[in-house]
Design a protein around this motif. Structure first.
Motif, PDB file in Angstrom:
ATOM      1  N   TYR A 345       1.850 -47.428  24.479  1.00 26.66           N
ATOM      2  CA  TYR A 345       2.587 -46.736  26.260  1.00 26.66           C
ATOM      3  C   TYR A 345       1.760 -46.343  26.458  1.00 26.66           C
ATOM      4  CZ  TYR A 345       7.105 -47.913  23.526  1.00 26.66           C
ATOM      5  OH  TYR A 345       7.526 -48.356  22.213  1.00 26.66           O
ATOM      6  N   VAL A 346       1.431 -47.286  28.306  1.00 27.33           N
ATOM      7  CA  VAL A 346       0.656 -46.825  29.384  1.00 27.33           C
ATOM      8  C   VAL A 346       1.379 -46.324  30.524  1.00 27.33           C
ATOM      9  CG1 VAL A 346      -1.936 -47.519  30.685  1.00 27.33           C
ATOM     10  CG2 VAL A 346      -1.585 -47.449  27.636  1.00 27.33           C
ATOM     11  N   ASP A 365      -3.321 -55.925  27.536  1.00 28.04           N
ATOM     12  CA  ASP A 365      -3.147 -57.230  26.457  1.00 28.04           C
ATOM     13  C   ASP A 365      -2.128 -57.422  25.904  1.00 28.04           C
ATOM     14  OD1 ASP A 365      -5.428 -59.319  26.844  1.00 28.04           O
ATOM     15  OD2 ASP A 365      -5.901 -58.618  24.850  1.00 28.04           O
ATOM     16  N   ASN A 366      -0.810 -58.284  25.428  1.00 25.79           N
ATOM     17  CA  ASN A 366       0.397 -58.495  25.304  1.00 25.79           C
ATOM     18  C   ASN A 366       1.245 -57.221  25.763  1.00 25.79           C
ATOM     19  OD1 ASN A 366      -0.454 -60.423  23.570  1.00 25.79           O
ATOM     20  ND2 ASN A 366      -1.034 -58.837  21.961  1.00 25.79           N
ATOM     21  N   GLU A 427      11.861 -54.698  22.018  1.00 24.95           N
ATOM     22  CA  GLU A 427      11.632 -55.470  22.049  1.00 24.95           C
ATOM     23  C   GLU A 427       9.773 -55.789  21.740  1.00 24.95           C
ATOM     24  OE1 GLU A 427      15.082 -57.962  25.204  1.00 24.95           O
ATOM     25  OE2 GLU A 427      12.556 -57.757  25.621  1.00 24.95           O
ATOM     26  N   ALA A 428       9.725 -54.845  21.830  1.00 26.63           N
ATOM     27  CA  ALA A 428       7.633 -54.355  21.979  1.00 26.63           C
ATOM     28  C   ALA A 428       7.985 -55.114  19.934  1.00 26.63           C
ATOM     29  CB  ALA A 428       7.130 -53.386  22.387  1.00 26.63           C
ATOM     30  N   ASP A 432       1.767 -54.667  20.515  1.00 31.42           N
ATOM     31  CA  ASP A 432       2.087 -55.142  22.273  1.00 31.42           C
ATOM     32  C   ASP A 432       1.691 -53.747  23.316  1.00 31.42           C
ATOM     33  OD1 ASP A 432       2.727 -57.370  21.718  1.00 31.42           O
ATOM     34  OD2 ASP A 432       5.073 -56.924  21.950  1.00 31.42           O
ATOM     35  N   THR A 433       1.308 -53.543  24.725  1.00 35.04           N
ATOM     36  CA  THR A 433       1.825 -52.190  25.249  1.00 35.04           C
ATOM     37  C   THR A 433       2.531 -52.550  26.385  1.00 35.04           C
ATOM     38  OG1 THR A 433      -1.129 -52.424  25.378  1.00 35.04           O
ATOM     39  CG2 THR A 433       0.102 -51.618  26.887  1.00 35.04           C
ATOM     40  N   VAL A 434       3.195 -51.276  26.406  1.00 32.88           N
ATOM     41  CA  VAL A 434       4.333 -51.099  27.169  1.00 32.88           C
ATOM     42  C   VAL A 434       3.651 -50.417  28.441  1.00 32.88           C
ATOM     43  CG1 VAL A 434       6.518 -49.688  27.121  1.00 32.88           C
ATOM     44  CG2 VAL A 434       6.520 -51.123  25.252  1.00 32.88           C
ATOM     45  N   LEU A 435       3.698 -51.280  29.823  1.00 31.55           N
ATOM     46  CA  LEU A 435       2.952 -50.437  30.542  1.00 31.55           C
ATOM     47  C   LEU A 435       3.985 -50.387  31.978  1.00 31.55           C
ATOM     48  CD1 LEU A 435      -0.050 -50.230  32.050  1.00 31.55           C
ATOM     49  CD2 LEU A 435       0.473 -52.214  32.104  1.00 31.55           C
ATOM     50  N   LEU A 436       3.670 -48.745  32.476  1.00 35.60           N
ATOM     51  CA  LEU A 436       4.693 -48.458  33.351  1.00 35.60           C
ATOM     52  C   LEU A 436       3.129 -48.955  34.985  1.00 35.60           C
ATOM     53  CD1 LEU A 436       6.711 -47.498  35.752  1.00 35.60           C
ATOM     54  CD2 LEU A 436       5.395 -45.751  34.782  1.00 35.60           C
TER      55      LEU A 436
END
Length: 465
Positions: A345-346, A365-366, A427-428, A432-436
């Motif tokens: 998480y970024v 990525d992703n 859904e991740a 994966d990276t959840v990016l704000l």
């Protein structure tokens, strides 16, 4: 505090009583001036009066009759899209208009500097993106080197609120276009231009005015050394304007997209490696790829700019390399806040314009991309073709539906941060990276980008709760 000089016994008006406004009023009083304050907010005026400042409605007839100068907070427009009525009244009355940055440069040097073994130096950084990371990184490098350093301007403390620098002390300033556009004095020892992309165009009446505001940092005072990002035409032009010849090492050219050649002084990053060349020979090479506080090509550009500034201040490459490796990163700027169930998480809430969002999207990525907010002028066309690493977008903001329709990637309208984080995390998949990286301003839902980032952090924390 830096006492403001040159106004002893004179009345100086201060418009806007936020952080910089109060610091300005205190510094004027400390220097012997009589501040006359105004803010449309009654609460701000009440706080000023508690501190003993005189408040005066500067729109009343004759308000500027006894005023020597008007000092304006950076958020108040002085020309475009139209002048604030108080500023226009000052201009009509022939009263000079300045800001705290101009007062700082005219006041920071004192006769006491003559007793120092080494004069203090001022480093000023401007540009569209990466300013905060560049100045924070340079400040970190200087502290790791045991040098006295203070961080101020658009980050850290107000410029007039810092301590007077001591012998060999360095003040590192982040300066926005709002600040450079109006300051009547701009005389840094080292000036840095990171890059240029469309932003604040209404305030500067287009890209030409925006670039002109940035250029003033280099044209007004003539820094001893200029560090110029040359990945855009404006930077190339500025470097050419400042250099007397291709070998003029008063100009250090910086790039994060190309190898720079020639007889001058260059610092560039390619494939994760920072290189310094001088007089056609390589002087240093640093592997940036494993530095957790500097992910992505955009942060490699910031590293190049900070490295070049540190070298201009006389620091050795190996010392700078060690400091780069220990840099923890800034909040809300490519900030990894958690890794949960194999998902990173970024928080890059500071990615408020398209260019900074594109750079964030290229660094991971992703991506499960949380975006949206108060859309800036020009639409989202610049995002097209830049979303190849995005698996899906989760759009927030009051105009989320319209924002989502402009994206060239699968998008889900979420409106709130809570819904976006919940859907993205559900859904991740591992890796994966959840990016704000909103690609928009925050003001439709939040007071500032920091508050938006903190909301993201809070929602991610709930996933582990």
């Amino acid at each position: 505090m830096i006492p403001v000089t040159g106004f002893e016994g004179a009345k100086v008006a201060v418009l806007g009583l936020g952080r910089s406004g109060f610091a300005t009023a205190r510094a004027l009083r400390e220097g012997g001036a009589e501040p006359v304050c105004w803010d449309d907010n009654p609460g701000a005026r009440a706080r000023a009066e508690v501190e003993g400042f005189v408040c005066r409605d500067l729109l009343k007839a004759g308000a500027f009759d006894d005023i020597a100068s008007l000092v304006v907070s950076p958020g108040i427009p002085h020309l475009y899209p139209k002048p604030n009525p108080v500023i226009r009244a000052a201009m009509v009355a022939g009263v000079p208009v300045d800001n705290d940055i101009g007062l700082f440069f005219r006041s920071v040097a004192t006769r006491g500097w003559e007793r120092f073994d080494q004069a203090p130096r001022i480093v000023a950084v401007t540009g569209s993106n990466g300013k905060s990371t560049t100045v924070a990184l340079l400040h970190h490098i200087l502290q790791e080197a045991g040098r006295e350093s203070q961080l101020a301007g658009n980050i850290g403390r107000g410029v007039l609120d810092i301590d007077p620098p001591g012998s060999g002390g360095i003040v590192v300033l982040e300066l926005s276009s709002y600040q450079t556009d109006l300051a009547r004095a701009l005389t840094p020892d080292v000036a840095v231009f990171t890059n240029l992309s469309p932003d604040h165009l209404d305030r500067h009446a287009g890209m030409g005015g925006y670039f002109a505001a940035k250029r003033r940092l280099f044209a007004e005072g003539g820094p001893d050394r200029a560090i110029i990002g040359v990945d855009e035409d404006e930077g190339l032009y500025l470097a050419g304007q400042l250099a007397e010849a291709s070998s003029d090492d008063r100009v250090i050219r910086v790039s994060a997209s190309q190898k720079l050649t020639g007889p001058g002084w260059q610092v560039f990053a390619r494939k994760g490696f920072l290189s310094e060349y001088r007089k056609g020979r390589q002087a240093a090479s640093i592997d940036l790829r494993q530095m957790q506080g500097l992910p992505g090509a955009h942060n490699h550009q910031n590293a190049c700019a900070a490295y070049a500034a540190a070298r201009a201040l006389g620091l050795a490459p190996r010392l700078i390399e060690d400091a780069l490796a220990s840099y923890p990163g800034l909040p809300h700027r490519s900030q990894t806040i958690a890794t949960h169930a194999g998902v990173r998480y970024v928080n890059d809430s500071k990615a408020t314009n398209l260019d900074s969002a594109v750079k964030a999207l290229s660094a991971f990525d992703n991506i499960r991309w949380i975006c949206g907010g108060l859309e800036k002028d020009g639409g989202l066309e610049a995002l097209r073709g830049q979303t190849g690493k995005v698996r899906k977008a989760y759009v927030i903001g009051r105009e989320a539906a319209g924002f989502a329709m402009q994206l060239d990637v699968e998008a889900e309208v979420c409106i709130t941060m809570a819904e976006a984080v919940a859907r993205a995390s559900a859904e991740a998949e591992t890796g994966d990276t959840v990016l704000l990286a909103p690609a928009a301003a925050s003001f439709d839902q939040y007071d500032n980008f920091e508050q938006r980032g903190e909301d993201f952090i809070a929602e991610v924390a709930k996933l582990r709760g």
